[in-house]
Design a protein around this motif. Structure first.
Motif, mmCIF file in Angstrom:
data_model
loop_
_atom_site.group_PDB
_atom_site.id
_atom_site.type_symbol
_atom_site.label_atom_id
_atom_site.label_comp_id
_atom_site.label_asym_id
_atom_site.label_seq_id
_atom_site.Cartn_x
_atom_site.Cartn_y
_atom_site.Cartn_z
ATOM 1 N N GLN A 77 5.277 16.406 11.494
ATOM 2 C CA GLN A 77 4.617 17.696 11.288
ATOM 3 C C GLN A 77 5.115 18.345 10.001
ATOM 4 N N ALA A 78 6.416 18.282 9.761
ATOM 5 C CA ALA A 78 6.987 18.878 8.553
ATOM 6 C C ALA A 78 6.485 18.179 7.291
ATOM 7 N N ALA A 79 6.474 16.857 7.296
ATOM 8 C CA ALA A 79 6.010 16.113 6.116
ATOM 9 C C ALA A 79 4.541 16.401 5.828
ATOM 10 N N ARG A 80 3.740 16.479 6.874
ATOM 11 C CA ARG A 80 2.312 16.780 6.670
ATOM 12 C C ARG A 80 2.125 18.223 6.206
ATOM 13 N N TYR A 81 2.938 19.138 6.730
ATOM 14 C CA TYR A 81 2.901 20.530 6.279
ATOM 15 C C TYR A 81 3.168 20.598 4.776
ATOM 16 N N LEU A 82 4.093 19.771 4.313
ATOM 17 C CA LEU A 82 4.426 19.726 2.889
ATOM 18 C C LEU A 82 3.447 18.876 2.080
ATOM 19 N N ARG A 83 2.438 18.322 2.760
ATOM 20 C CA ARG A 83 1.384 17.521 2.118
ATOM 21 C C ARG A 83 1.929 16.266 1.435
ATOM 22 N N LEU A 84 2.866 15.629 2.112
ATOM 23 C CA LEU A 84 3.456 14.405 1.591
ATOM 24 C C LEU A 84 2.833 13.195 2.271
ATOM 25 N N PRO A 85 2.735 12.068 1.570
ATOM 26 C CA PRO A 85 2.236 10.850 2.218
ATOM 27 C C PRO A 85 3.248 10.358 3.246
ATOM 28 N N VAL A 86 2.764 9.996 4.440
ATOM 29 C CA VAL A 86 3.642 9.610 5.548
ATOM 30 C C VAL A 86 3.258 8.236 6.070
ATOM 31 N N ALA A 87 4.284 7.435 6.383
ATOM 32 C CA ALA A 87 4.078 6.140 7.031
ATOM 33 C C ALA A 87 4.957 6.106 8.271
ATOM 34 N N GLY A 88 4.440 5.496 9.325
ATOM 35 C CA GLY A 88 5.204 5.325 10.558
ATOM 36 C C GLY A 88 5.327 3.844 10.857
ATOM 37 N N GLU A 123 0.802 -1.231 0.000
ATOM 38 C CA GLU A 123 0.000 0.000 0.000
ATOM 39 C C GLU A 123 0.832 1.276 0.000
ATOM 40 N N HIS A 124 2.136 1.174 0.244
ATOM 41 C CA HIS A 124 2.999 2.350 0.203
ATOM 42 C C HIS A 124 3.603 2.494 -1.185
ATOM 43 N N LEU A 125 3.456 3.669 -1.748
ATOM 44 C CA LEU A 125 3.973 3.938 -3.083
ATOM 45 C C LEU A 125 5.378 4.521 -3.007
ATOM 46 N N PRO A 126 6.155 4.409 -4.077
ATOM 47 C CA PRO A 126 7.422 5.139 -4.107
ATOM 48 C C PRO A 126 7.148 6.622 -3.846
ATOM 49 N N GLY A 127 8.000 7.229 -3.043
ATOM 50 C CA GLY A 127 7.816 8.626 -2.674
ATOM 51 C C GLY A 127 7.189 8.837 -1.314
ATOM 52 N N THR A 128 6.671 7.763 -0.703
ATOM 53 C CA THR A 128 6.093 7.867 0.637
ATOM 54 C C THR A 128 7.204 8.162 1.640
ATOM 55 N N VAL A 129 6.952 9.122 2.519
ATOM 56 C CA VAL A 129 7.907 9.490 3.560
ATOM 57 C C VAL A 129 7.719 8.536 4.738
ATOM 58 N N VAL A 130 8.816 7.924 5.177
ATOM 59 C CA VAL A 130 8.780 6.999 6.309
ATOM 60 C C VAL A 130 9.458 7.666 7.500
ATOM 61 N N ILE A 131 8.701 7.804 8.592
ATOM 62 C CA ILE A 131 9.225 8.361 9.837
ATOM 63 C C ILE A 131 8.914 7.338 10.921
ATOM 64 N N PRO A 132 9.824 6.382 11.118
ATOM 65 C CA PRO A 132 9.544 5.294 12.051
ATOM 66 C C PRO A 132 9.646 5.734 13.511
ATOM 67 N N THR A 133 8.965 4.996 14.350
ATOM 68 C CA THR A 133 9.066 5.205 15.794
ATOM 69 C C THR A 133 10.147 4.334 16.401
ATOM 70 N N GLU A 134 10.594 3.329 15.635
ATOM 71 C CA GLU A 134 11.676 2.463 16.094
ATOM 72 C C GLU A 134 12.445 1.901 14.913
ATOM 73 N N VAL A 135 13.707 1.549 15.209
ATOM 74 C CA VAL A 135 14.578 0.907 14.228
ATOM 75 C C VAL A 135 15.059 -0.394 14.852
ATOM 76 N N VAL A 136 15.024 -1.458 14.065
ATOM 77 C CA VAL A 136 15.440 -2.776 14.544
ATOM 78 C C VAL A 136 16.546 -3.281 13.626
#
Length: 193
Positions: free
Chosen positions: A78-89, A46-59
């Motif tokens: 907040q910055a990614a949403r301000y820029l109206r970019l798709p975000v995944a966490g 469901e994530h397309l190329p160009g989706t911004v990923v801002i994880p809460t953890e790294v493993v």
């Protein structure tokens, strides 16, 4: 990759960039806020190329989990949403090599949304850290595993179409990384980090 550092320098000129290269390790014990920024592979269809990923953890591959600083995560989101970019966490897995094919399903099945090769090392060297990645390839837009060695991959005619796609999108998505960093820390929003 050099294109990732270029994108940050171009869009966020006030941010200090430490380029480590694919799978590289940053200098030990970096002070201040450290953000592992660049491109990544998506693990979910469901994530397309160009989706911004801002994880809460790294493993990492051994299962060692590093929690991202909540203030850094909030500022980047907040910055990614301000820029109206798709975000995944969610959770990002750091591996020692490129992940393609069925390996994507394996890591997604373990609860991860994206994969890179650097963020766990950055987490180990920082007191406060976050991750900002932009998805380059996905299960539905798969790249050849040959790109694990770009110099060899580009010599194979079967990869030339992907090379053209990468030539357009890797710089474009790297600029996106820089734009989010600029908005988060020096731009139009004022996060408390």
């Amino acid at each position: 990759m050099g294109v990732e550092a270029w994108g940050v320098r171009r869009r966020a000129p006030h941010v200090r960039v430490v380029q480590v290269g694919i799978g590289g390790r940053p200098p030990a014990a970096m002070s201040g806020i450290v953000i592992s920024a660049g491109l990544c592979g998506g693990l979910l269809s469901e994530h397309l190329p160009g989706t911004v990923v801002i994880p809460t953890e790294v493993v990492d591959e051994r299962g060692v989990t590093h929690t991202c600083d909540p203030g850094v995560v909030a500022a980047l989101e907040q910055a990614a949403r301000y820029l109206r970019l798709p975000v995944a966490g969610g959770s990002l897995i750091t591996t020692s090599g490129m992940v393609t094919g069925s390996a994507r399903e394996t890591w997604a099945g373990r609860g991860h949304v994206a994969v890179d090769m650097e963020s766990a090392a950055a987490a180990e060297s920082a007191q406060r850290f976050g991750v900002l990645r932009v998805i380059l390839d996905t299960p539905t837009h798969e790249l050849s595993a040959d790109w694990g060695n770009p110099a060899r991959a580009i010599r194979q005619p079967a990869n030339w179409r992907e090379a053209a796609w990468l030539g357009v999108n890797a710089p474009r998505f790297s600029l996106r990384v820089g734009a989010v960093l600029e908005a988060a820390f020096l731009g139009n929003i004022n996060p408390e980090v």
